[in-house]
Enzyme design. Structure first.
Site, mmCIF file in Angstrom:
data_model
loop_
_atom_site.group_PDB
_atom_site.id
_atom_site.type_symbol
_atom_site.label_atom_id
_atom_site.label_comp_id
_atom_site.label_asym_id
_atom_site.label_seq_id
_atom_site.Cartn_x
_atom_site.Cartn_y
_atom_site.Cartn_z
ATOM 1 N N GLN A 49 0.836 -1.196 0.000
ATOM 2 C CA GLN A 49 0.000 0.000 0.000
ATOM 3 C C GLN A 49 0.876 1.254 0.000
ATOM 4 O O GLN A 49 1.023 1.915 1.021
ATOM 5 C CB GLN A 49 -0.903 -0.030 1.240
ATOM 6 N N PHE A 50 1.455 1.592 -1.158
ATOM 7 C CA PHE A 50 2.323 2.770 -1.224
ATOM 8 C C PHE A 50 1.564 4.057 -0.925
ATOM 9 O O PHE A 50 2.154 5.051 -0.520
ATOM 10 C CB PHE A 50 3.020 2.866 -2.593
ATOM 11 N N THR A 51 0.245 4.023 -1.065
ATOM 12 C CA THR A 51 -0.552 5.233 -0.817
ATOM 13 C C THR A 51 -0.549 5.655 0.645
ATOM 14 O O THR A 51 -0.990 6.765 0.971
ATOM 15 C CB THR A 51 -2.002 5.056 -1.322
#
Length: 148
Positions: free
Chosen positions: A78-80
């Site tokens: 989940q780079f967000t």
């Protein structure tokens, strides 16, 4: 690293219409990797999450950890979680690049497996649909830039 950990009755991740990973009781872990993270960071965070006592005991107190309830983990990259929200359109330059993030994402999961847990996962960088039945709901935020 940043992680959003949700206690779940069950969770799954689907990619291109096919279930890639699914668990029963346990944790859905949304995991983001930052540019200053290391293998040591991944191991410490994995230990912290696996030892987290948020399952209810016989007195309805959050006192049991994942091992004590026979739980599993579903880990989704989940780079967000590193979004810069200073404008209306978030930027993601604060997240580690894939060359650094993928090995640390995999190290996190490997360490959980070494501890004896069933670890299911998504696919780094894929378009994924995540389904979960939250339990409680209990959701805990971890950020290794703070104290672990």
């Amino acid at each position: 690293m940043r992680a959003v950990v949700t206690r779940v009755h069950h969770a799954s991740v689907t990619i291109d219409g096919k279930v890639n990973g699914q668990i029963g009781r346990g944790y859905l872990v949304l995991l983001g990797v930052g540019p200053n993270d290391t293998e040591d960071t991944a191991v410490k965070l994995a230990d912290k999450i696996c030892n987290l006592r948020v399952f209810e005991d016989e007195n309805e107190k959050m006192n049991l950890n994942l091992e004590q309830v026979g739980g599993a983990l579903l880990v989704v990259s989940q780079f967000t979680l590193y979004a810069d929200t200073s404008s209306r359109r978030p930027g993601f330059t604060g997240a580690a690049k894939p060359a650094q993030a993928i090995p640390l994402y995999e190290k996190f999961m490997a360490h959980c497996r070494e501890r004896g847990f069933d670890v299911q996962h998504g696919e780094f960088g894929a378009d994924m649909q995540v389904d979960s039945l939250n339990d409680g709901p209990v959701t805990i935020l971890f950020d290794t830039e703070g104290k672990l």
